[in-house]
Enzyme design. Sequence first.
Site, PDB file in Angstrom:
ATOM      1  N   HIS A 220       0.630  -1.213   0.210  1.00 26.20           N
ATOM      2  CA  HIS A 220       0.114  -0.119   0.098  1.00 26.20           C
ATOM      3  C   HIS A 220       0.921   1.257  -0.404  1.00 26.20           C
ATOM      4  CE1 HIS A 220      -3.573   2.312   1.396  1.00 26.20           C
ATOM      5  NE2 HIS A 220      -2.186   3.216   2.590  1.00 26.20           N
ATOM      6  N   GLU A 221       1.853   1.294   1.066  1.00 25.17           N
ATOM      7  CA  GLU A 221       2.542   2.602   0.563  1.00 25.17           C
ATOM      8  C   GLU A 221       3.218   2.786  -0.544  1.00 25.17           C
ATOM      9  OE1 GLU A 221       2.434   4.564   3.613  1.00 25.17           O
ATOM     10  OE2 GLU A 221       1.029   2.793   5.130  1.00 25.17           O
ATOM     11  N   HIS A 224       1.454   4.486  -2.294  1.00 18.39           N
ATOM     12  CA  HIS A 224       1.555   5.934  -2.450  1.00 18.39           C
ATOM     13  C   HIS A 224       2.817   6.934  -2.758  1.00 18.39           C
ATOM     14  CE1 HIS A 224      -1.564   6.467  -0.118  1.00 18.39           C
ATOM     15  NE2 HIS A 224      -1.441   6.095   0.821  1.00 18.39           N
ATOM     16  N   HIS A 230      -5.946   7.902  -1.563  1.00 17.00           N
ATOM     17  CA  HIS A 230      -6.460   6.621  -1.694  1.00 17.00           C
ATOM     18  C   HIS A 230      -7.982   6.268  -2.027  1.00 17.00           C
ATOM     19  CE1 HIS A 230      -4.671   7.151   2.651  1.00 17.00           C
ATOM     20  NE2 HIS A 230      -4.004   5.932   1.683  1.00 17.00           N
TER      21      HIS A 230
HETATM   22 ZN   LIG Z   1      -2.340   5.218   2.624  1.00 20.79          ZN
END
Ligand SMILES: [Zn+2]
Length: 370
Positions: A220-221, A224, A230
């Site tokens: 998930h990171e 980014h 998101h």
């Molecule tokens: Zn996040």
Amino acid sequence: MARSCLLKKFNPKIKMNMKTKIKKMKRTKRILPLLLMALVFALFFGACDTDPDILDSETALEDEEVAVDQETKFITKYFLGDAVKVQLEEDGTYSLGGSDARLFEEQLSDTPDAFEENPEPQDDRTALAIGGGIRKWTNSTIVYRISGLSSSVRSELQKSFNEWTSKTNVRFKERTNESNYVTISSSGSNSNSGVATLGMNGSRGFIRLGTRATAVVIIHEIGHTLGYIHEQNRRDRDNYVIVNFQNIQNNAVDQFYKSNSATLLTGQLDINSTMMYGSYTFSKNGRPTITDLNGNVLPRRQARISALDIQGTNSIYPPAGNDPDGDTNSCNEVEEWSPRKRYFVGDRVTYRGSLYERDFTRWNFIKQCG
Ligand SMILES: [Zn+2]
């Protein structure tokens, strides 16, 4: 992009021209084997859901997400043209709505005017930092430097790299002398958690991981780091999910804002995206903060990216090695930029004799034609 989100399918309002359609069909063809692979992977590893270690780490993830700093001091700024609440963190970056997504000051502005959704591909403009700017990684390669990670987190990090590289065009390269890179280090927090800056940010970008960070969080990171925000921030999210504001912790409500900018949107909302919050993320009462339109809880986030994460990422990040030189950089058959057309990240145009590729919030100059 996510993409806000990760941005995947197409805005139905946009009529694609034939060439674009063919391009998309080719892309779909390329993705089919990956989808099959993902299916086999899911069936084969589905049993992992009952692995107590994995359950523990995921529970920890949710515990961490629920633990909101009660002393939040939000200020209003503009990000991608949207009014957002941000909090100045100790390291000088701003957390978006208090979330794990971190922004540098010049990625925010004090007015909505600094954001141009459909900028012209001009040299002088692309040289400027546009308010809300997110830069994609050159040559589809995230350059990284590791600083002080435990061997267990390093192992999870490697799993996370493998997840992205085995299914997308994204590549990772340990830094030698590159000026754009991300530093991956420990946050010192005894948790399965992480924070990350958005996109490519010179030498300042970072991913900071808790001492119990697992691939569920790290994948998930990295999203980014690729420039994605998101998934539940998409402006069309209410067509796909219900956000139960009455169940969200007061200090976390601002993380559920809707982005009016469509810059990042190339696909439909994806509840399976690694950039999507879980049903109980930031719940204040044990009841779901997000459900599907029937009120059912969403699938728990896994240590993998979704089919639409793959598709969206490969639209934005073409195969490495094709930039900046080579046959794929031909200006032939590339259409001239039009102010009336909506463009998506990864699109290419010619403009005043030069070739440009669309970044998240600007056009990147590739070369002069002819
Ligand atoms: Zn996040």
